[in-house]
Each structure stands twice: as structure tokens, then as C-alpha cells.
Design a protein around this motif. Structure first.
Motif, mmCIF file in Angstrom:
data_model
loop_
_atom_site.group_PDB
_atom_site.id
_atom_site.type_symbol
_atom_site.label_atom_id
_atom_site.label_comp_id
_atom_site.label_asym_id
_atom_site.label_seq_id
_atom_site.Cartn_x
_atom_site.Cartn_y
_atom_site.Cartn_z
ATOM 1 N N ASP A 234 0.825 -1.207 0.000
ATOM 2 C CA ASP A 234 0.000 0.000 0.000
ATOM 3 C C ASP A 234 0.861 1.260 0.000
ATOM 4 O OD1 ASP A 234 -2.435 -1.292 -0.065
ATOM 5 O OD2 ASP A 234 -2.639 -1.375 2.111
ATOM 6 N N ALA A 235 1.996 1.202 0.684
ATOM 7 C CA ALA A 235 2.872 2.367 0.771
ATOM 8 C C ALA A 235 3.532 2.680 -0.562
ATOM 9 C CB ALA A 235 3.932 2.149 1.850
ATOM 10 N N VAL A 236 3.887 1.658 -1.317
ATOM 11 C CA VAL A 236 4.645 1.874 -2.553
ATOM 12 C C VAL A 236 3.758 2.183 -3.747
ATOM 13 C CG1 VAL A 236 4.726 -0.516 -3.438
ATOM 14 C CG2 VAL A 236 6.662 1.032 -3.835
ATOM 15 N N ASP A 241 5.166 4.391 -10.772
ATOM 16 C CA ASP A 241 4.153 3.931 -11.727
ATOM 17 C C ASP A 241 3.917 2.433 -11.600
ATOM 18 O OD1 ASP A 241 3.926 6.499 -12.707
ATOM 19 O OD2 ASP A 241 5.263 6.155 -14.413
ATOM 20 N N ILE A 242 5.019 1.682 -11.479
ATOM 21 C CA ILE A 242 4.938 0.222 -11.413
ATOM 22 C C ILE A 242 5.882 -0.278 -10.323
ATOM 23 C CG2 ILE A 242 5.298 -1.950 -12.655
ATOM 24 C CD1 ILE A 242 4.934 -0.310 -15.274
ATOM 25 N N ALA A 243 5.397 -1.165 -9.477
ATOM 26 C CA ALA A 243 6.243 -1.837 -8.488
ATOM 27 C C ALA A 243 6.163 -3.342 -8.732
ATOM 28 C CB ALA A 243 5.795 -1.510 -7.066
ATOM 29 N N VAL A 255 2.307 -4.158 -9.124
ATOM 30 C CA VAL A 255 1.394 -3.115 -8.674
ATOM 31 C C VAL A 255 1.480 -1.926 -9.618
ATOM 32 C CG1 VAL A 255 0.696 -1.649 -6.742
ATOM 33 C CG2 VAL A 255 1.820 -3.841 -6.303
ATOM 34 N N ASN A 256 0.308 -1.500 -10.113
ATOM 35 C CA ASN A 256 0.224 -0.335 -10.989
ATOM 36 C C ASN A 256 -0.971 0.499 -10.518
ATOM 37 O OD1 ASN A 256 -0.926 0.244 -14.350
ATOM 38 N ND2 ASN A 256 0.548 1.455 -13.239
ATOM 39 N N GLY A 257 -0.708 1.400 -9.570
ATOM 40 C CA GLY A 257 -1.792 2.161 -8.971
ATOM 41 C C GLY A 257 -2.758 1.243 -8.244
ATOM 42 N N SER A 258 -4.023 1.304 -8.621
ATOM 43 C CA SER A 258 -5.024 0.453 -7.975
ATOM 44 C C SER A 258 -5.050 -0.958 -8.543
ATOM 45 C CB SER A 258 -6.417 1.089 -8.120
ATOM 46 O OG SER A 258 -6.761 1.230 -9.492
ATOM 47 N N ASP A 259 -4.343 -1.188 -9.646
ATOM 48 C CA ASP A 259 -4.305 -2.520 -10.256
ATOM 49 C C ASP A 259 -3.213 -3.374 -9.617
ATOM 50 O OD1 ASP A 259 -6.320 -1.832 -12.029
ATOM 51 O OD2 ASP A 259 -4.910 -1.133 -13.560
ATOM 52 N N VAL A 260 -3.569 -4.590 -9.249
ATOM 53 C CA VAL A 260 -2.623 -5.528 -8.646
ATOM 54 C C VAL A 260 -2.697 -6.848 -9.405
ATOM 55 C CG1 VAL A 260 -1.984 -6.791 -6.564
ATOM 56 C CG2 VAL A 260 -2.851 -4.458 -6.367
#
Length: 329
Positions: A234-236, A241-243, A255-260
Motif C-alpha cells: 500500500d505504501a509503494v 508507476d509500477i512496483a 502493482v500499478n496504482g489500484s491494479d494488482v
């Protein structure tokens, strides 16, 4: 946007890996923290090398492994890293170019020898790394090739290189060139101990200069000082843009914003040596991402590439990854 010549340009510590088997007793007797990376001096490197069992020697380094993986997948990769004009430097240069990576960084003609990492692999496949940086610490802003960076879709940087001050300046210069050219910047956190040393600096750099972040579970939790992976996620999510977060046998999460996107780990893989697993996950993801694949597909390619690496000793592919991905992805 500058015309694109490379999928990814990788910047990191140019290191020759020395990989040997060991056991937990040896780690304890030598005061080594299992599954970590420790920086050592030349005397300690020679002492530890003398105590190791027979070893496999090959060019390595985290970002170098990623560049090699991208090339093995059929991508166009370049590498920036510093070696000395000595025997190990020649080995590194030959190996990385032989696999198809563009490597043009000028070699040091004096000073410290080419770096080497003594990788001790225990029966449970975990690796404990002891690194003599040598010539690596001489990489600086002058070694950054503006044309190479500007013509790379993504510039990928290795967190380990944050230790020397001029390495940080090289990163900042490369990030500025990449963004000015309309390209993207990626960073791998490399090691939780590395995160502990530079947590605040990493956070600042991530917020201001990074588009794509790679980290394993321990590293991302260390960055945000939490015991909860979900809290770290949630922190990252709003910082880049992308984690791309790897979780060993639990797979990975993109992770791309609200998309997981949750990516399963490959099944029925005999784990021999985890050296380079994160490096090759990054290679697979970046290859897919820079060649128009979806985030989920890119994560899947990363998972397949990582599984191939952990099935044998060494952090370079034992088979052509391009064929492997064609059959599986």
C-alpha cells in the motif's frame, strides 16, 4: 522522444562471481549472515577465497545478470559498469558481450582490481554473498553514455551501486537524461541491508526519479519499516508507476496504482541456487514490458526466467531463454 536503440540499459557493479557450495557451520564459523550481501576488503576476499571449496567463476553483478538475461530472451540490452584492465576484467568484458550485451565502458588502467563476489551456497539453495567492490567504486558520472541512456526505453539501476558517492551521482545523471528523452527509469533495491543503509535517500530518489521499482519482500518491508507485506504494498503503490515485488515461492505481485497482478511461482522447480533469481525476474519483466506485453504477461516471463536460474548454479541462463519463454509464456 529520442529514437529507441535499446530495450534496456543496465547500470551496476561489474563483478566476477565466484560460486561455491558450503554449509551453515562454515557460515557460522566465519561470522557470516546467511542470505545477505556483505562488503569486504581485498584481504578478506583473499582469505575467504582460500577457504572455499572448488568454485565456478563467471561474470556477474546484479545489473549485469539482468542485461544478460534480456539478451538471452532476444531483447536489446546495454550495460554500464567499471572493470580494471586485468584478467578478471577481460573475462567479464568477453562474457557479457558474448551473450549479446552492448558493453563499452572504458576500463580502469590503474587502482583497484576488478571486483569479485564470493557466493556461498548452502544445501537449502540460499546464497550468502561477500563482495569486494574493487574497480566498481570508480564508476561515476563520466562513465554514463548520454546517447545510450537516451536511446533506451528503460534505464535499469542496481541499488548496490548506491554505496560509493560517485555512483549515486551517476544514477542521478542517468535518470535525468532518461526522463529528458521521454524514457523510463527502473531501480532494484538489491538487498535489505542496502536499504537499511540508505532508506531515506532511496525513498527520495524513488519519489523523484524512478518509474519502475523492483524489490523482494524483505526489501520492500525494510524500505517502509513494516512487518506487513500488504502495508508495504500500500505504501509503494503511489510512489512509482509500477512496483514489481517478488516473494520467492509465493510468486510475485505487480502493482500499478489500484491494479494488482498476482503472479504464481513456477511449479515443480528443483531449487539448486537462488543466486540471480531477482536479477532474472527483472530481465524477464523488462523484456516483456519493453516489447509491448501486458504487466501480467511480463511478470509471467519474469517468473519463468527466475525459475530457470534457480535450477542450476550461477546467475546466467543455462539454456536460451527465448526458446523457453516461447514454449511456456
Amino acid at each position: 522522444m529520442t529514437p529507441q536503440k535499446f530495450d534496456t540499459a543496465c547500470i551496476g557493479n561489474a563483478i566476477v562471481d565466484v560460486i561455491g557450495k558450503t554449509n551453515d557451520g562454515f557460515l557460522a564459523s566465519e561470522g557470516l549472515t546467511k542470505n545477505s550481501m556483505m562488503l569486504i576488503d581485498k584481504d578478506r576476499a583473499e582469505d575467504l577465497y582460500g577457504k572455499m571449496q572448488s568454485a565456478l567463476e563467471m561474470s556477474g553483478g546484479s545489473a549485469g545478470n539482468t542485461a544478460a538475461g534480456i539478451a538471452s530472451l532476444g531483447g536489446k540490452s546495454a550495460y554500464i559498469g567499471k572493470v580494471r584492465n586485468d584478467q578478471l576484467g577481460e573475462i567479464f568484458s568477453h562474457d557479457i558481450q558474448a551473450i549479446g550485451v552492448t558493453f563499452q565502458t572504458a576500463k580502469s588502467t590503474n587502482g583497484a582490481a576488478t571486483a569479485r563476489c564470493l557466493v556461498l551456497v548452502t544445501p537449502d539453495a540460499h546464497r550468502t554473498m561477500n563482495t569486494y567492490l574493487g574497480a566498481c567504486i570508480e564508476l561515476g558520472p563520466d562513465d554514463i553514455d548520454p546517447e545510450m541512456i537516451a536511446s533506451s526505453k528503460v534505464t535499469y539501476m542496481e541499488g548496490y551501486l548506491w554505496d560509493p558517492e560517485q555512483g549515486k551521482e551517476a544514477f542521478r545523471k542517468a535518470a535525468a537524461i532518461s526522463h529528458a528523452a521521454g524514457q523510463q527509469v527502473a531501480l532494484t533495491l538489491s538487498d535489505s541491508f542496502c536499504v537499511d543503509r540508505y532508506r531515506d535517500e532511496f525513498k527520495d530518489f524513488i519519489q523523484t526519479g524512478v518509474d519502475i521499482l523492483f524489490a523482494n519482500e524483505d526489501e520492500i518491508k525494510s524500505l517502509y519499516q513494516t512487518d506487513s507485506f500488504d502495508d508495504a504494498l500500500d505504501a509503494v503503490r503511489n510512489q512509482v508507476d509500477i512496483a514489481c515485488l517478488t516473494r520467492s515461492e509465493k510468486g510475485s505481485v505487480i502493482v500499478n496504482g489500484s491494479d494488482v497482478h498476482e503472479i504464481s511461482a513456477e511449479q515443480n522447480v528443483k531449487v539448486v541456487d537462488t543466486t540471480g533469481a531477482g536479477d532474472l525476474f527483472a530481465a524477464g519483466f523488462l523484456f516483456g514490458y519493453t516489447n509491448g506485453r501486458t504487466l501480467a504477461d511480463s511478470g509471467r516471463i519474469g517468473s519463468i526466467a527466475a525459475a530457470e536460474i534457480i535450477s542450476h548454479y550461477g546467475a546466467r541462463p543455462a539454456v536460451e531463454l527465448q526458446s523457453l519463454i516461447t514454449n511456456k509464456a
